[in-house]
Design an enzyme around this catalytic site. Sequence first.
Site, PDB file in Angstrom:
ATOM      1  N   LYS A 290      33.114   8.475  83.295  1.00 51.87           N
ATOM      2  CA  LYS A 290      32.706   9.577  82.409  1.00 51.87           C
ATOM      3  C   LYS A 290      33.407   9.402  81.063  1.00 51.87           C
ATOM      4  CE  LYS A 290      33.595  14.511  81.675  1.00 51.87           C
ATOM      5  NZ  LYS A 290      34.269  15.712  82.212  1.00 51.87           N
ATOM      6  N   ASP A 295      35.093  17.307  74.287  1.00 51.74           N
ATOM      7  CA  ASP A 295      34.351  18.326  75.019  1.00 51.74           C
ATOM      8  C   ASP A 295      34.711  19.712  74.491  1.00 51.74           C
ATOM      9  OD1 ASP A 295      32.886  19.798  76.786  1.00 51.74           O
ATOM     10  OD2 ASP A 295      34.290  19.549  78.459  1.00 51.74           O
ATOM     11  N   LYS A 302      34.688  26.489  75.104  1.00 53.14           N
ATOM     12  CA  LYS A 302      36.039  26.623  75.637  1.00 53.14           C
ATOM     13  C   LYS A 302      36.904  27.440  74.683  1.00 53.14           C
ATOM     14  CE  LYS A 302      36.193  22.003  77.811  1.00 53.14           C
ATOM     15  NZ  LYS A 302      36.479  22.344  79.207  1.00 53.14           N
ATOM     16  N   ASP A 372      29.465  23.643  79.934  1.00 54.11           N
ATOM     17  CA  ASP A 372      30.778  23.019  80.068  1.00 54.11           C
ATOM     18  C   ASP A 372      30.916  22.246  81.380  1.00 54.11           C
ATOM     19  OD1 ASP A 372      33.312  22.345  79.179  1.00 54.11           O
ATOM     20  OD2 ASP A 372      34.273  24.145  80.000  1.00 54.11           O
ATOM     21  N   ARG A 376      29.165  15.849  84.851  1.00 56.03           N
ATOM     22  CA  ARG A 376      28.290  15.475  85.970  1.00 56.03           C
ATOM     23  C   ARG A 376      26.869  15.165  85.489  1.00 56.03           C
ATOM     24  NH1 ARG A 376      29.714  21.123  88.591  1.00 56.03           N
ATOM     25  NH2 ARG A 376      31.543  20.577  87.359  1.00 56.03           N
TER      26      ARG A 376
END
Length: 524
Positions: A290, A295, A302, A372, A376
Site C-alpha cells: 500500500k 492520507d 482526519k 478514510d 484497502r
Amino acid sequence: MSRQLFWSSRDDQMDSSCLFFANRKLKLLMNVKASSAPAANWMGHWLMVPISENPLLNSHLEALDQESGGLLTRLREAGDLPTKAGSLLHVKGVTGLGASRLLLVGLGAPEVLSTQSLDRALTAAFRSLTDKPNLDVGVVVPPAAILGSKTPLEFVSAAVTAANLGSVGQDLYRTERARHPLAALHVISSENMASAIERGAILGEAMNLTRELVNRPAQEVNPVTVADRCSALAVEYGLTCEIFDVPRLEAERMHSMLAVAKGSAVPARMVKLDYRGAKESSSHVALVGKGVTFDSGGLSLKPTDGMLTMKCDMAGAATVLGAIVAIARLKLPVNVTAYLGLVENMVSGTSYKLGDILTARNGVTIEVLNTDAEGRLVLADVLCYAVDQGAEKIVDLATLTGACVVALGEEVAGVFSNHDEWSGQVISAAKTVGEDMWPLPTWDLYDDLIKGDVGDIKNTGGRWGGAITAAKFLQRFVGGKPWVHLDIAGPAFQSSAKAWREAGATGYGVRTLVQLAESSVIDL
C-alpha cells in the site's frame, strides 16, 4: 530494462527537490573494512567489545585486559562491567591499547541470546556513538561460545546492519544532524567475514531506503516521484520496471484505486518490479505494498493529530521496494515481483464521495462508507492484477488500520491469511529475523460485517474487529491464492525513540521479506 509512462502535465511541475529525491541512488553510509590485527593493537576512535553474562566465556577479553593494565578486571570486580543484554559502558582515557576509548556492550546469557536482542544491543551501541561525525569504529567479533545459537558470521551481519541503521535518523532536514555516518567500520576478526559484511550492508541500506521514503514529507514523496525512484533503482540493480500511468490504470479497470486518487492534483501510479533469480518454472511470489503517500482521510477528513504522521501511509510500498532491492542485490535464487499501489488521498471538488459505488478490477462492486478506509481500495485492484499476472503466493503489507494497533500495540504486526502453511512460513521468517507479528482470525463470520446493502461489499465493517474486516475485504481480491496480509500500522512508524531505534520510520518488514525469499520455504 526500465519502462516509464507518465502523465506529463504533472511531471512538468516537479521541483528540483522532488527530482533529487526521485533520481538519487542508494547512499553508501560508510566504508566497512575487515581487520585481522589483534584487537589490542587496532587504532581508531572507539573499540566496541561485546561481553557475555557468563564471565568464563569472555576469553576474547584477556588480551585487552592485560594490555590495558587490568582495566577490565577492575571493572568486573567493581561490578561495573556491562553484561545484561543491551547494557553499555563507555570508557574513555584507556591506556595501553591502540584505541583510547572502549564501548563495552552486554549480550546477556548465551542460551537466551536471540536475533532481536542481538540486533537491539548492537543498534543501541552504534546509536550511542553516531551523535558525533567522522568516527572510526572497530567492532571485535566475539568467540562463538558467547553467541549461543548465533554464529560469528551472523554477529558480523547484524553489526554491519546495526551500524547503518544507527547512523541515520529522521532529522533529514535539520541544519545540525543528530545522527552521523561513521567514517569507517572495522570488523576485527581472524576469520574471513566478507560475505557477512556484504549481507549486513545490503540489509542495512535496504532498510534505510525504506525509512527514507517514509520519513520524507509528501511535498517530495508522491506517486510520481516514488515511481521515478523505483525506475532509477531498477536500472541500478537490474530489475525490470513497469510504471502504470492513469490511462494504463483505466485500461486495466483499476477503478477502485483510481477513485481514491481523484481528489489529488498528483495522479496515481502503479509500479511493477520484477526480479527473476530462478527458473521460470519456479514458484512466483508477489509482494504487494500500500502506497498512500499522504492520507488526509478524503472527505472523511482526519483531525490534525491523526493526519500529522500520514506521510507514513506508504510504508507498505516502501517496504516491498526495500525488500526487492535487497533480494536483487543478494542475487537470491527466487522469482519475486513487487507491486506498489501509489496514490494521494486528498480533498477537492473531484474527491470520491461517501455512498459512491466503485467497481474493482475483478468486477466486485464496493460501497464507500468511509473515504478514510482507502488503503484497502488501492490494494484491491493491485492484488487482482498480481493474481492475473500469475502470482502463486502473495504477501501484502499495509499501514491499514488503527484497530490493529489497538489490538496488538505499536511493536507488533497483525497477520491475516487464507492459507495456514503460507502464513506459518511468513511468521517463521519473521521470528528468524526478530520482527514480531501475531496471527488474527479470518473466520467466515466476519464476512457478514462487510456485506453490502447497495454493492457487493462495504469498504468498512464498523468499529468492532476493524483490522479483521479490513483483511476480509482484501481476501475478496486474491482469487483463492495463498495469501498473507501484514497490517504494519504499529511497527512501521514510531512516535518516540528507544535506545535501539530512532523515532519515525523503522524499516520493519524488509528483513522478514528477505528472509522469506532467502529460505527454502518459498516453495510450498
